[in-house]
Scaffold this motif. Structure first.
Motif, PDB file in Angstrom:
ATOM      1  N   LEU A  13      33.281  45.145  49.971  1.00  0.00           N
ATOM      2  CA  LEU A  13      34.722  44.917  49.953  1.00  0.00           C
ATOM      3  C   LEU A  13      35.416  45.890  50.895  1.00  0.00           C
ATOM      4  O   LEU A  13      35.601  47.061  50.583  1.00  0.00           O
ATOM      5  CB  LEU A  13      35.262  45.069  48.528  1.00  0.00           C
ATOM      6  N   CYS A  59      33.545  42.522  37.037  1.00  0.00           N
ATOM      7  CA  CYS A  59      33.014  43.831  37.408  1.00  0.00           C
ATOM      8  C   CYS A  59      33.124  44.786  36.227  1.00  0.00           C
ATOM      9  O   CYS A  59      33.910  44.584  35.300  1.00  0.00           O
ATOM     10  CB  CYS A  59      33.737  44.400  38.625  1.00  0.00           C
ATOM     11  N   VAL A  68      34.304  50.619  42.294  1.00  0.00           N
ATOM     12  CA  VAL A  68      35.079  49.384  42.307  1.00  0.00           C
ATOM     13  C   VAL A  68      36.497  49.547  41.758  1.00  0.00           C
ATOM     14  O   VAL A  68      37.443  48.929  42.269  1.00  0.00           O
ATOM     15  CB  VAL A  68      34.314  48.267  41.561  1.00  0.00           C
ATOM     16  N   ARG A  71      39.112  50.621  44.195  1.00  0.00           N
ATOM     17  CA  ARG A  71      39.310  49.607  45.234  1.00  0.00           C
ATOM     18  C   ARG A  71      40.203  48.468  44.749  1.00  0.00           C
ATOM     19  O   ARG A  71      41.117  48.031  45.446  1.00  0.00           O
ATOM     20  CB  ARG A  71      37.958  49.023  45.674  1.00  0.00           C
ATOM     21  N   LEU A  72      39.921  47.950  43.556  1.00  0.00           N
ATOM     22  CA  LEU A  72      40.624  46.758  43.084  1.00  0.00           C
ATOM     23  C   LEU A  72      41.916  47.067  42.343  1.00  0.00           C
ATOM     24  O   LEU A  72      42.828  46.240  42.309  1.00  0.00           O
ATOM     25  CB  LEU A  72      39.702  45.936  42.179  1.00  0.00           C
ATOM     26  N   SER A  73      42.012  48.244  41.741  1.00  0.00           N
ATOM     27  CA  SER A  73      43.175  48.543  40.904  1.00  0.00           C
ATOM     28  C   SER A  73      44.457  48.725  41.703  1.00  0.00           C
ATOM     29  O   SER A  73      45.555  48.629  41.148  1.00  0.00           O
ATOM     30  CB  SER A  73      42.919  49.801  40.068  1.00  0.00           C
ATOM     31  N   LEU A  75      45.534  46.677  43.886  1.00  0.00           N
ATOM     32  CA  LEU A  75      46.079  45.339  44.157  1.00  0.00           C
ATOM     33  C   LEU A  75      46.804  45.308  45.504  1.00  0.00           C
ATOM     34  O   LEU A  75      48.009  45.071  45.590  1.00  0.00           O
ATOM     35  CB  LEU A  75      47.018  44.905  43.033  1.00  0.00           C
ATOM     36  N   GLN A 101      43.911  39.691  47.506  1.00  0.00           N
ATOM     37  CA  GLN A 101      43.518  39.906  46.112  1.00  0.00           C
ATOM     38  C   GLN A 101      44.682  39.514  45.215  1.00  0.00           C
ATOM     39  O   GLN A 101      45.801  40.000  45.379  1.00  0.00           O
ATOM     40  CB  GLN A 101      43.154  41.369  45.874  1.00  0.00           C
ATOM     41  N   TYR A 104      43.544  41.543  38.853  1.00  0.00           N
ATOM     42  CA  TYR A 104      42.546  42.512  38.397  1.00  0.00           C
ATOM     43  C   TYR A 104      42.811  42.704  36.908  1.00  0.00           C
ATOM     44  O   TYR A 104      43.618  43.527  36.504  1.00  0.00           O
ATOM     45  CB  TYR A 104      42.679  43.825  39.170  1.00  0.00           C
ATOM     46  N   PHE A 118      38.329  39.545  38.686  1.00  0.00           N
ATOM     47  CA  PHE A 118      39.108  39.656  39.917  1.00  0.00           C
ATOM     48  C   PHE A 118      38.973  38.371  40.711  1.00  0.00           C
ATOM     49  O   PHE A 118      37.997  37.635  40.576  1.00  0.00           O
ATOM     50  CB  PHE A 118      38.653  40.859  40.755  1.00  0.00           C
ATOM     51  N   LEU A 120      39.733  36.854  44.754  1.00  0.00           N
ATOM     52  CA  LEU A 120      40.103  37.054  46.151  1.00  0.00           C
ATOM     53  C   LEU A 120      40.267  35.680  46.788  1.00  0.00           C
ATOM     54  O   LEU A 120      39.299  34.926  46.901  1.00  0.00           O
ATOM     55  CB  LEU A 120      39.025  37.855  46.889  1.00  0.00           C
TER      56      LEU A 120
END
Length: 247
Positions: A13, A59, A68, A71-73, A75, A101, A104, A118, A120
């Motif tokens: 990612l 995840c 992770v 990275r995803l939090s 947004l 994205q 989450y 999540f 994408l």
């Protein structure tokens, strides 16, 4: 080739290898359908519309550095590039997309498990399936000519390529795609040189014209003018199989 499982897959990612934090992943793509059902029909009629696609899954909660959750939090509202590798053997199938994205969402189960879902969604281009030009994450410590893959024949339909760069130490490095008719004499493919790296993590999609000739054998190489001591990266090539590919 025989049937395969999904064991040993990787997911990257936008410059981060988060494979170890992913519990499951789904890759979807194709044209969005347009309903064109006439009033004289008793069943739906559909035609293909705009290209679309998505990658999403579940995840584990891992708040560690470079994992992770960080990275995803966030947004992000900017584009992120996602890459799914079906195993880490050179030349294996891989899917890539430029993404937005859209969520989450955390779930704490009654068994104590804490996971997130999540999604994408493709942005600007559909999901693109190609082949890996690196065996998962490749690390070069100097300018290197990578091993080639055999695509069976030359084609004049152009190509797209994706780069994920995870770590870099040095002054500069450029990742390029080269092709060859005989697997001996290689040359740079016009339009398939990624932006020169001088620091940090990054990800990028590049493309040729859709009538460019891409020869049978293809490899990823690294070059430098000022020198470097380490680059960890992965590359995917999408060699178009039909004429007139548009986005």
């Amino acid at each position: 080739m025989s049937k395969q499982s999904g064991l040993g897959d990787n997911f990257y990612l936008h410059g981060y290898d988060v494979s170890g934090d992913i519990n499951s992943i789904a890759v979807a793509g194709g044209p969005a359908t347009l309903d064109t059902t006439g009033i004289d029909k008793s069943g739906h009629e559909r035609i293909g519309g705009k290209r679309t696609g998505s990658m999403g899954g579940t995840c584990f909660f891992n708040p560690g550095t470079d994992r992770v959750h960080p990275r995803l939090s966030t947004l992000p509202t900017t584009d992120v590039i996602a890459s799914y590798f079906r195993g880490t053997t050179l030349g294996n199938p891989a899917a890539c997309q430029v993404s937005k994205q859209v969520n989450y969402d955390g779930q704490r189960g009654d068994d104590g498990a804490f996971t997130f879902t999540f999604d994408l969604q493709c942005n600007g281009f559909g999901v693109e399936w190609g082949r890996s030009l690196t065996a998962g994450v490749r690390t070069d410590t100097a300018a290197t000519n990578g091993s080639s893959i055999d695509t069976a024949a030359s084609a004049a339909f152009g190509a797209q390529a994706y780069l994920q760069a995870y770590a870099f130490t040095g002054t500069d490095v450029t990742v390029k795609i080269q092709d060859s008719a005989d697997n001996s004499t290689f040359a740079d493919v016009a339009g398939l040189s990624f932006t020169q790296l001088t620091a940090g993590r990054t990800a990028e999609r590049i493309a040729t014209a859709n009538n460019a000739t891409i020869r049978r054998y293809i490899r990823a190489v690294t070059t430098t003018t000022g020198g470097f001591s380490s680059l960890a990266f992965s590359v995917v090539i999408v060699k178009n199989e039909i004429a007139g590919q548009v986005f």
